[in-house]
Scaffold this motif. Structure first.
Motif, short mmCIF file in Angstrom:
data_model
loop_
_atom_site.label_atom_id
_atom_site.label_comp_id
_atom_site.label_asym_id
_atom_site.label_seq_id
_atom_site.Cartn_x
_atom_site.Cartn_y
_atom_site.Cartn_z
N LYS A 55 78.96 51.25 46.67
CA LYS A 55 78.37 49.58 46.64
C LYS A 55 77.61 50.31 47.40
O LYS A 55 76.45 49.75 47.30
N SER A 56 77.57 51.44 48.58
CA SER A 56 76.39 51.49 50.20
C SER A 56 74.75 51.68 49.29
O SER A 56 73.77 51.63 50.04
N GLU A 57 75.17 52.72 48.33
CA GLU A 57 74.19 52.78 47.16
C GLU A 57 73.65 51.71 46.41
O GLU A 57 72.23 52.61 46.53
N TYR A 104 73.72 48.92 48.00
CA TYR A 104 72.64 48.53 48.87
C TYR A 104 71.44 48.60 49.08
O TYR A 104 70.72 48.59 49.54
N GLU A 105 71.74 50.51 49.79
CA GLU A 105 70.47 51.33 49.90
C GLU A 105 69.44 50.94 49.30
O GLU A 105 68.09 50.75 49.67
#
Length: 127
Positions: free
Chosen positions: A90-92, A94-95
């Motif tokens: 998920k964080s990748e 978003y980034e």
């Protein structure tokens, strides 16, 4: 985040084959209304993206009547940052989605599966 909840599968997308001629591909892109689309090879492997700007540059250099001499593979931009594995975090997502309209999703063999759009991420976050 399960990316398959926000994935637009390739069956529902506009994308080009790297062996398409530029004149046919340009017509296809114009008809689609998109400004950039993924490119795959004959085996379904993700190659990169092409944008209307890529077509415009070669048309300015070579002329519209000469586009049939070239293939999409001649102008495709390999975009390693624009492709993510189907196991992406998920964080990748978003980034990476901050700087582009969509991310191409591939499997561990680099076969194109579909895309994640910025809009789908925003809608998922708003739930």
């Amino acid at each position: 985040m399960n990316i398959f909840n926000i994935l637009v599968p390739k069956q529902m997308l506009t994308y080009l084959n790297s062996n398409d001629t530029l004149d046919n591909a340009a017509d296809f892109l114009i008809a689609s209304g998109y400004t950039a689309v993924p490119v795959v090879d004959d085996a379904g492997i993700y190659v990169g993206i092409v944008s209307e700007g890529d077509f415009l540059r070669i048309e300015m250099d070579e002329g519209r009547h000469n586009l049939g001499k070239y293939k999409v593979s001649d102008i495709v931009r390999t975009d390693e940052e624009g492709a993510v594995l189907n196991t992406v975090t998920k964080s990748e997502v978003y980034e990476k989605i901050l700087d582009r309209n969509f991310l191409s999703v591939v499997d561990d063999r680099r076969c194109f599966i579909g895309i994640i759009t910025r809009k789908s991420v925003i809608l998922e976050l708003s739930k």
